[in-house]
Design a protein around this motif. Sequence first.
Motif: not given
Length: 250
Positions: A195-198, A200-203, A247-249
């Motif tokens: 997620a960090e590479g995109c 974003a964060s983990v949902g 996981y959903s981002p």
Amino acid sequence: MKIEQKELFKAVLIIVVSIAAVAGCWQIAHGLQNFRQGEYKIKVTGMAEKQIKSDLVVWNITVSGKAPTQNAAYTEFNRSNRLIRQYLRENNIADSTISTNSVSVEKQTKSIYDEHSERYFELDDGYAVRQDITITSRDLPIVERVYQKISELYGRDVNFSSSDPLYYYTKLDDLKMELLHNASIDAYKRAETIAEGCNASVGSLQSSTMGVFQIVGLNSSEDYSWGGTFNTSDKEKKASITIRAVYSPR
């Protein structure tokens, strides 16, 4: 005229490329937006492993007797069986750790080739009496010590065969729970990295399934298997488990 056609072709090509670039940018932006909205998933596989030591040993001995008649075979079997039991007691193998199956009696035959008729004939070859003795103990050092020197009974003409000890770890349920917990933590950390590479964060967690649970010998060349492996030949082992998480981002 040819020059005008070339110029017209260039102009059309520039327009097509520009349209394609705008469309590509829109798709990228739209895809990133959908990713942030959770339409895309972060799929990861977490893993955990732990070194364990066996706490139970199982050792199998087969006692036998063979003779031309059934009574003589029983007599020979009883003699060997008595000496084996005596040897185990003298070496601190408790009777409570010993179990047996029923005694089996089998009529033996042997094949003889007749050169004149060019055929094999089956002839009677006496009787064989057998019984399996199983030692199941948590006192691994004692069993290992007796196993290593029991071959000295061959010098007393005792009829038996000895299998290699089998080693087990009995707290498998607790081990699985511990490894599942650690594998879940590992899966979440992997999702965070993605997620960090995109940006974003983990949902929220969408799904989670246990993968392969297996035990292999420590520092051995034993291969891992997708179907799972359960090593019983090594006292020192390594247990591992995998977990697949989605996981959903956000």
